[in-house]
Design a protein around this motif. Structure first.
Motif, PDB file in Angstrom:
ATOM      1  N   LEU A 163       0.834  -1.195   0.000  1.00  0.00           N
ATOM      2  CA  LEU A 163       0.000   0.000   0.000  1.00  0.00           C
ATOM      3  C   LEU A 163       0.870   1.247   0.000  1.00  0.00           C
ATOM      4  N   PRO A 164       0.426   2.320  -0.674  1.00  0.00           N
ATOM      5  CA  PRO A 164       1.205   3.565  -0.691  1.00  0.00           C
ATOM      6  C   PRO A 164       1.406   4.096   0.726  1.00  0.00           C
ATOM      7  N   GLY A 165       2.619   4.491   1.018  1.00  0.00           N
ATOM      8  CA  GLY A 165       2.924   5.073   2.320  1.00  0.00           C
ATOM      9  C   GLY A 165       3.277   4.057   3.388  1.00  0.00           C
ATOM     10  N   LEU A 166       3.138   2.774   3.086  1.00  0.00           N
ATOM     11  CA  LEU A 166       3.487   1.736   4.054  1.00  0.00           C
ATOM     12  C   LEU A 166       4.666   0.927   3.537  1.00  0.00           C
ATOM     13  N   GLY A 167       5.721   0.903   4.308  1.00  0.00           N
ATOM     14  CA  GLY A 167       6.847   0.040   4.000  1.00  0.00           C
ATOM     15  C   GLY A 167       6.749  -1.200   4.869  1.00  0.00           C
ATOM     16  N   PRO A 168       7.758  -2.050   4.834  1.00  0.00           N
ATOM     17  CA  PRO A 168       7.725  -3.278   5.640  1.00  0.00           C
ATOM     18  C   PRO A 168       7.557  -3.028   7.144  1.00  0.00           C
ATOM     19  N   ARG A 169       8.244  -2.020   7.687  1.00  0.00           N
ATOM     20  CA  ARG A 169       8.132  -1.744   9.131  1.00  0.00           C
ATOM     21  C   ARG A 169       6.731  -1.283   9.501  1.00  0.00           C
TER      22      ARG A 169
END
Length: 197
Positions: free
Chosen positions: A16-22
């Motif tokens: 999702l845009p704005g969400l990285g793995p962390r």
């Protein structure tokens, strides 16, 4: 860490845009710790949206009704069409409460690098709406990028024979800026400061 279900959940959230793995791991953990309060309502809302939401046949906005809520609103000024690149830009302008007309979503901008030409955008729908409606102004609310400027010039040329006034959003939109990330005040200033294209 967890089983394959958790890994899949984190992997999908991370896309999702704005969400990285962390951020995806933190969101998944919060949902998994209270599944009845967070995860199950989200799953239900996602399924309902996937089933019900479709592009508006008139403007291209996403809504569960067709025509969309904006196009169906009798209080909207149908003589002014605000042209945007995508639905995110439309939502940003609506959030800022600066446009009381109707919209038209192009579905992108002309881009030689991406291989997007006029046939890939919802241009014929715009021309048709201008010709068949009582439209007096088309506002080109496109980002201040090379592709946005190219698209604006192309649209101006296409709309010139109709005699409709074509304007562009003015001050407030930075070069290289996308509309859907700007604050409400900047969007309001840009729309009020529009100029002839």
């Amino acid at each position: 860490m967890g089983g394959p279900e958790i890994d899949r959940l984190i992997g999908l959230l991370a896309k999702l845009p704005g969400l990285g793995p962390r951020s995806a791991r933190r969101a998944a953990l919060k949902m998994l710790q209270q599944p009845e309060m967070r995860m199950l309502p989200l799953a239900t809302a996602l399924a309902e949206a996937a089933r019900a939401v479709r592009p508006c046949a008139e403007c291209g906005n996403l809504d569960s009704q067709d025509p969309c809520t904006i196009c169906a609103d009798p209080h909207r000024d149908r003589s002014v069409i605000c042209v945007v690149e995508g639905v995110g830009d439309l939502w940003a302008l609506e959030r800022a409460l600066v446009h009381r007309g109707i919209y038209h979503v192009l579905g992108g901008t002309l881009s030689a690098l991406s291989g997007l030409g006029p046939e890939d955008l919802n241009l014929s729908g715009l021309i048709s709406r201008v010709v068949t409606g009582n439209v007096t102004e088309v506002i080109l609310a496109l980002g201040a990028t090379v592709d946005g400027a190219t698209t604006a010039h192309f649209l101006t040329d296409q709309l010139r024979p109709t005699g409709v006034a074509v304007t562009r959003v003015g001050q407030g939109v930075p070069i290289g800026g996308a509309l859907d990330v700007l604050d409400d005040g900047t969007l309001a200033a840009a729309l009020r400061g529009r100029r002839s294209a």
